[in-house]
Design a protein around this motif. Structure first.
Motif, PDB file in Angstrom:
ATOM      1  N   ALA A 185      57.839 -14.443  23.676  1.00 32.66           N
ATOM      2  CA  ALA A 185      59.170 -13.917  23.359  1.00 32.66           C
ATOM      3  C   ALA A 185      59.766 -13.064  24.485  1.00 32.66           C
ATOM      4  O   ALA A 185      60.958 -12.765  24.468  1.00 32.66           O
ATOM      5  CB  ALA A 185      59.103 -13.089  22.071  1.00 32.66           C
ATOM      6  N   VAL A 186      58.951 -12.699  25.469  1.00 31.84           N
ATOM      7  CA  VAL A 186      59.439 -11.863  26.569  1.00 31.84           C
ATOM      8  C   VAL A 186      60.443 -12.645  27.411  1.00 31.84           C
ATOM      9  O   VAL A 186      60.191 -13.782  27.803  1.00 31.84           O
ATOM     10  CB  VAL A 186      58.263 -11.376  27.448  1.00 31.84           C
ATOM     11  N   ASP A 187      61.572 -12.021  27.691  1.00 30.32           N
ATOM     12  CA  ASP A 187      62.559 -12.586  28.608  1.00 30.32           C
ATOM     13  C   ASP A 187      62.245 -12.027  29.996  1.00 30.32           C
ATOM     14  O   ASP A 187      62.797 -11.005  30.417  1.00 30.32           O
ATOM     15  CB  ASP A 187      63.964 -12.206  28.159  1.00 30.32           C
ATOM     16  N   ALA A 188      61.311 -12.678  30.677  1.00 33.23           N
ATOM     17  CA  ALA A 188      60.837 -12.180  31.973  1.00 33.23           C
ATOM     18  C   ALA A 188      61.954 -12.027  32.999  1.00 33.23           C
ATOM     19  O   ALA A 188      62.019 -10.989  33.669  1.00 33.23           O
ATOM     20  CB  ALA A 188      59.719 -13.060  32.502  1.00 33.23           C
ATOM     21  N   PRO A 189      62.853 -13.014  33.150  1.00 36.37           N
ATOM     22  CA  PRO A 189      63.922 -12.812  34.142  1.00 36.37           C
ATOM     23  C   PRO A 189      64.750 -11.558  33.871  1.00 36.37           C
ATOM     24  O   PRO A 189      65.083 -10.815  34.795  1.00 36.37           O
ATOM     25  CB  PRO A 189      64.760 -14.084  34.030  1.00 36.37           C
ATOM     26  N   ALA A 190      65.071 -11.303  32.618  1.00 36.93           N
ATOM     27  CA  ALA A 190      65.858 -10.108  32.285  1.00 36.93           C
ATOM     28  C   ALA A 190      65.069  -8.835  32.551  1.00 36.93           C
ATOM     29  O   ALA A 190      65.606  -7.858  33.085  1.00 36.93           O
ATOM     30  CB  ALA A 190      66.305 -10.160  30.825  1.00 36.93           C
ATOM     31  N   ALA A 191      63.791  -8.842  32.174  1.00 40.22           N
ATOM     32  CA  ALA A 191      62.959  -7.654  32.389  1.00 40.22           C
ATOM     33  C   ALA A 191      62.817  -7.373  33.881  1.00 40.22           C
ATOM     34  O   ALA A 191      63.001  -6.227  34.329  1.00 40.22           O
ATOM     35  CB  ALA A 191      61.593  -7.845  31.742  1.00 40.22           C
ATOM     36  N   LEU A 192      62.512  -8.400  34.646  1.00 41.36           N
ATOM     37  CA  LEU A 192      62.322  -8.209  36.083  1.00 41.36           C
ATOM     38  C   LEU A 192      63.629  -7.852  36.777  1.00 41.36           C
ATOM     39  O   LEU A 192      63.629  -7.126  37.783  1.00 41.36           O
ATOM     40  CB  LEU A 192      61.688  -9.452  36.696  1.00 41.36           C
ATOM     41  N   ALA A 193      64.756  -8.312  36.230  1.00 36.74           N
ATOM     42  CA  ALA A 193      66.061  -7.946  36.792  1.00 36.74           C
ATOM     43  C   ALA A 193      66.284  -6.439  36.704  1.00 36.74           C
ATOM     44  O   ALA A 193      66.962  -5.860  37.562  1.00 36.74           O
ATOM     45  CB  ALA A 193      67.181  -8.695  36.086  1.00 36.74           C
ATOM     46  N   ARG A 194      65.707  -5.813  35.695  1.00 40.27           N
ATOM     47  CA  ARG A 194      65.823  -4.352  35.566  1.00 40.27           C
ATOM     48  C   ARG A 194      65.218  -3.651  36.776  1.00 40.27           C
ATOM     49  O   ARG A 194      65.613  -2.529  37.099  1.00 40.27           O
ATOM     50  CB  ARG A 194      65.136  -3.868  34.296  1.00 40.27           C
ATOM     51  N   LEU A 195      64.262  -4.302  37.424  1.00 39.64           N
ATOM     52  CA  LEU A 195      63.617  -3.711  38.593  1.00 39.64           C
ATOM     53  C   LEU A 195      64.334  -4.078  39.890  1.00 39.64           C
ATOM     54  O   LEU A 195      64.031  -3.540  40.944  1.00 39.64           O
ATOM     55  CB  LEU A 195      62.152  -4.169  38.687  1.00 39.64           C
ATOM     56  N   GLY A 196      65.264  -5.013  39.812  1.00 43.59           N
ATOM     57  CA  GLY A 196      65.991  -5.448  40.996  1.00 43.59           C
ATOM     58  C   GLY A 196      65.189  -6.367  41.888  1.00 43.59           C
ATOM     59  O   GLY A 196      65.534  -6.564  43.054  1.00 43.59           O
ATOM     60  N   LEU A 197      64.128  -6.949  41.355  1.00 49.78           N
ATOM     61  CA  LEU A 197      63.256  -7.782  42.179  1.00 49.78           C
ATOM     62  C   LEU A 197      63.956  -9.034  42.689  1.00 49.78           C
ATOM     63  O   LEU A 197      63.810  -9.398  43.852  1.00 49.78           O
ATOM     64  CB  LEU A 197      62.000  -8.180  41.397  1.00 49.78           C
ATOM     65  N   ILE A 242      51.829  -9.299  40.885  1.00 48.00           N
ATOM     66  CA  ILE A 242      50.895  -9.577  39.781  1.00 48.00           C
ATOM     67  C   ILE A 242      50.734  -8.323  38.929  1.00 48.00           C
ATOM     68  O   ILE A 242      50.736  -8.393  37.694  1.00 48.00           O
ATOM     69  CB  ILE A 242      49.537 -10.069  40.319  1.00 48.00           C
ATOM     70  N   ALA A 243      50.620  -7.163  39.571  1.00 53.92           N
ATOM     71  CA  ALA A 243      50.501  -5.903  38.836  1.00 53.92           C
ATOM     72  C   ALA A 243      51.743  -5.642  37.981  1.00 53.92           C
ATOM     73  O   ALA A 243      51.641  -5.166  36.839  1.00 53.92           O
ATOM     74  CB  ALA A 243      50.258  -4.742  39.801  1.00 53.92           C
ATOM     75  N   VAL A 244      52.916  -5.967  38.518  1.00 52.33           N
ATOM     76  CA  VAL A 244      54.164  -5.813  37.751  1.00 52.33           C
ATOM     77  C   VAL A 244      54.115  -6.718  36.519  1.00 52.33           C
ATOM     78  O   VAL A 244      54.435  -6.280  35.398  1.00 52.33           O
ATOM     79  CB  VAL A 244      55.394  -6.122  38.629  1.00 52.33           C
ATOM     80  N   LEU A 245      53.706  -7.972  36.712  1.00 50.21           N
ATOM     81  CA  LEU A 245      53.610  -8.891  35.572  1.00 50.21           C
ATOM     82  C   LEU A 245      52.557  -8.427  34.578  1.00 50.21           C
ATOM     83  O   LEU A 245      52.741  -8.578  33.368  1.00 50.21           O
ATOM     84  CB  LEU A 245      53.318 -10.315  36.057  1.00 50.21           C
ATOM     85  N   HIS A 246      51.494  -7.837  35.077  1.00 52.96           N
ATOM     86  CA  HIS A 246      50.468  -7.305  34.163  1.00 52.96           C
ATOM     87  C   HIS A 246      51.073  -6.212  33.287  1.00 52.96           C
ATOM     88  O   HIS A 246      50.828  -6.167  32.080  1.00 52.96           O
ATOM     89  CB  HIS A 246      49.265  -6.788  34.959  1.00 52.96           C
ATOM     90  N   SER A 247      51.886  -5.353  33.891  1.00 55.94           N
ATOM     91  CA  SER A 247      52.513  -4.287  33.098  1.00 55.94           C
ATOM     92  C   SER A 247      53.487  -4.860  32.073  1.00 55.94           C
ATOM     93  O   SER A 247      53.693  -4.274  31.014  1.00 55.94           O
ATOM     94  CB  SER A 247      53.227  -3.272  33.999  1.00 55.94           C
ATOM     95  N   LEU A 248      54.052  -6.015  32.363  1.00 57.98           N
ATOM     96  CA  LEU A 248      55.012  -6.650  31.454  1.00 57.98           C
ATOM     97  C   LEU A 248      54.328  -7.315  30.262  1.00 57.98           C
ATOM     98  O   LEU A 248      54.849  -7.287  29.147  1.00 57.98           O
ATOM     99  CB  LEU A 248      55.846  -7.680  32.223  1.00 57.98           C
ATOM    100  N   TYR A 249      53.152  -7.904  30.477  1.00 53.11           N
ATOM    101  CA  TYR A 249      52.540  -8.751  29.451  1.00 53.11           C
ATOM    102  C   TYR A 249      51.254  -8.225  28.813  1.00 53.11           C
ATOM    103  O   TYR A 249      50.967  -8.570  27.675  1.00 53.11           O
ATOM    104  CB  TYR A 249      52.221 -10.126  30.054  1.00 53.11           C
ATOM    105  N   ALA A 250      50.457  -7.475  29.529  1.00 54.65           N
ATOM    106  CA  ALA A 250      49.134  -7.100  29.019  1.00 54.65           C
ATOM    107  C   ALA A 250      49.239  -6.266  27.748  1.00 54.65           C
ATOM    108  O   ALA A 250      50.001  -5.305  27.675  1.00 54.65           O
ATOM    109  CB  ALA A 250      48.337  -6.334  30.074  1.00 54.65           C
ATOM    110  N   GLY A 251      48.487  -6.686  26.749  1.00 53.27           N
ATOM    111  CA  GLY A 251      48.451  -5.966  25.482  1.00 53.27           C
ATOM    112  C   GLY A 251      49.340  -6.555  24.407  1.00 53.27           C
ATOM    113  O   GLY A 251      49.270  -6.144  23.245  1.00 53.27           O
ATOM    114  N   LEU A 252      50.178  -7.520  24.762  1.00 54.69           N
ATOM    115  CA  LEU A 252      51.020  -8.174  23.769  1.00 54.69           C
ATOM    116  C   LEU A 252      50.231  -9.271  23.062  1.00 54.69           C
ATOM    117  O   LEU A 252      49.244  -9.778  23.597  1.00 54.69           O
ATOM    118  CB  LEU A 252      52.250  -8.794  24.441  1.00 54.69           C
ATOM    119  N   THR A 253      50.684  -9.645  21.896  1.00 54.24           N
ATOM    120  CA  THR A 253      50.100 -10.813  21.240  1.00 54.24           C
ATOM    121  C   THR A 253      50.605 -12.047  21.980  1.00 54.24           C
ATOM    122  O   THR A 253      51.640 -11.993  22.663  1.00 54.24           O
ATOM    123  CB  THR A 253      50.513 -10.909  19.764  1.00 54.24           C
ATOM    124  N   PRO A 254      49.923 -13.189  21.845  1.00 53.58           N
ATOM    125  CA  PRO A 254      50.441 -14.401  22.489  1.00 53.58           C
ATOM    126  C   PRO A 254      51.881 -14.732  22.072  1.00 53.58           C
ATOM    127  O   PRO A 254      52.686 -15.121  22.915  1.00 53.58           O
ATOM    128  CB  PRO A 254      49.453 -15.479  22.047  1.00 53.58           C
TER     129      PRO A 254
END
Length: 136
Positions: A97-109, A80-92
């Motif tokens: 527009a965030v490509d969550a799978p690609a972003a999270l893949a950068r972390l190797g999750l 949840i904290a990882v997702l918070h760092s990905l999304y918090a502060g962005l406009t809706p």
């Protein structure tokens, strides 16, 4: 599109040598999250599709998306904290527009989470996207 907080996290993950160290870091991120009030842990905030109990509550401010969350599993609290760092502060619109799978893949999750945990992350991302879509 990602947030500066997520970019910092991705840099930290690049620096950490192995998955065990990264796993411990995710747990520490979860421990550092502010507590979610018990009054918000209701059926409306519960995320279905997670192996553990997960709650996400949107808290938008000034046209920006934010949320608080909690889980009964410490690693999921970290996710949840990882997702918070990905999304918090962005406009809706930016959240959508965030490509969550690609972003999270950068972390190797995706390579190190069980199928159930991966499904849970997907369910959390879908809930976050639904919050953002409702705010448009």
């Amino acid at each position: 599109m990602t947030t500066p907080a997520f970019e910092d996290l991705a840099e930290t993950f690049d620096f950490l040598d192995d998955w065990e160290t990264r796993y411990r870091h995710v747990i520490e991120l979860g421990k550092a999250m502010p507590a979610m009030p018990e009054a918000l842990k209701v059926p409306a905030t519960k995320v279905e599709g997670c192996a553990s109990q997960v709650w996400l509550h949107p808290m938008p401010a000034d046209g920006r998306y934010d949320f608080i969350g909690d889980s009964d599993a410490i690693i999921v609290r970290g996710l949840i904290a990882v997702l918070h760092s990905l999304y918090a502060g962005l406009t809706p619109a930016e959240v959508l527009a965030v490509d969550a799978p690609a972003a999270l893949a950068r972390l190797g999750l995706h390579e190190h989470l069980s199928a159930q945990r991966s499904n849970g992350v997907r369910a959390m991302v879908e809930r976050i996207r639904a919050h953002a879509a409702a705010a448009l």
